[in-house]
Design a protein around this motif. Sequence first.
Motif, PDB file in Angstrom:
ATOM      1  N   ALA A 153       0.239   2.726   3.366  1.00 55.67           N
ATOM      2  CA  ALA A 153      -0.155   3.691   2.056  1.00 55.67           C
ATOM      3  C   ALA A 153      -1.864   3.637   1.951  1.00 55.67           C
ATOM      4  CB  ALA A 153       0.177   3.039   0.752  1.00 55.67           C
ATOM      5  N   ALA A 154      -2.559   2.742   2.382  1.00 52.93           N
ATOM      6  CA  ALA A 154      -4.007   2.884   2.334  1.00 52.93           C
ATOM      7  C   ALA A 154      -4.410   3.789   3.476  1.00 52.93           C
ATOM      8  CB  ALA A 154      -4.703   1.442   2.820  1.00 52.93           C
ATOM      9  N   GLY A 155      -3.795   3.584   4.720  1.00 56.12           N
ATOM     10  CA  GLY A 155      -4.222   5.010   5.814  1.00 56.12           C
ATOM     11  C   GLY A 155      -3.842   6.280   5.296  1.00 56.12           C
ATOM     12  N   TRP A 156      -2.637   6.328   4.866  1.00 53.99           N
ATOM     13  CA  TRP A 156      -2.280   7.793   4.098  1.00 53.99           C
ATOM     14  C   TRP A 156      -3.605   8.360   3.428  1.00 53.99           C
ATOM     15  CZ3 TRP A 156      -0.943   9.941  -0.328  1.00 53.99           C
ATOM     16  CH2 TRP A 156      -0.176  11.115  -0.255  1.00 53.99           C
ATOM     17  N   PHE A 157      -3.650   7.479   2.225  1.00 47.97           N
ATOM     18  CA  PHE A 157      -4.525   7.822   1.209  1.00 47.97           C
ATOM     19  C   PHE A 157      -6.007   8.220   1.967  1.00 47.97           C
ATOM     20  CE2 PHE A 157      -2.243   5.745  -2.168  1.00 47.97           C
ATOM     21  CZ  PHE A 157      -2.431   6.903  -3.064  1.00 47.97           C
ATOM     22  N   GLU A 158      -6.392   7.184   2.915  1.00 45.15           N
ATOM     23  CA  GLU A 158      -7.840   7.595   3.571  1.00 45.15           C
ATOM     24  C   GLU A 158      -7.600   8.922   4.439  1.00 45.15           C
ATOM     25  OE1 GLU A 158     -10.098   5.660   7.195  1.00 45.15           O
ATOM     26  OE2 GLU A 158      -9.173   4.356   5.849  1.00 45.15           O
ATOM     27  N   GLU A 159      -6.535   9.239   4.862  1.00 48.41           N
ATOM     28  CA  GLU A 159      -6.435  10.519   5.478  1.00 48.41           C
ATOM     29  C   GLU A 159      -6.425  11.642   4.785  1.00 48.41           C
ATOM     30  OE1 GLU A 159      -2.962  12.911   7.273  1.00 48.41           O
ATOM     31  OE2 GLU A 159      -2.830  10.978   7.957  1.00 48.41           O
TER      32      GLU A 159
END
Length: 162
Positions: A153-159
């Motif tokens: 989720a953190a990676g998705w938000f960052e993107e």
Amino acid sequence: MQLGQGVEWALHCCTVLALVPPDNALPAARLAEYHGIPPAYLAKHLQALANEGIVESVAGRKGGYRLAKPAHAISLIDVIDAVEGSGPAFRCTEIRRRGPARGTAADYRNPCGIARVMAQAEDAWRAELSRVTIADLLQELSVSVSPVAIRKAAGWFEEVLR
């Protein structure tokens, strides 16, 4: 009582939007993607949330939705009422006044016992859902979501928020 799936979607979206920095927004299509739900149906529920002042729509290239007020100021019942309406779940139609055993209006001075108990149960349900906020749900994430899902989720938000 069975709530529509829109309630689940709206609660999850509000929880995700609570993680979005105040100067950002998430497009409805990305929220739908994140949850794996149909964008057209989610848009309807996001509009209902916006109509009740729970989320707000932000125009522009980096537009989308964000919470309209702090997560601690949004109760679960606020979200449920926005999506489902705030009318009572049980509606007594006074069927005891029909059929072969019916009496006169004077025979029904006291409220229906079924309606009374159902109203008490709904009051208790609504009180509990009024007590829990979106901020409370966020606090639960660390125990209810796996570390792997949190990293994804953190990676998705960052993107998405770039």
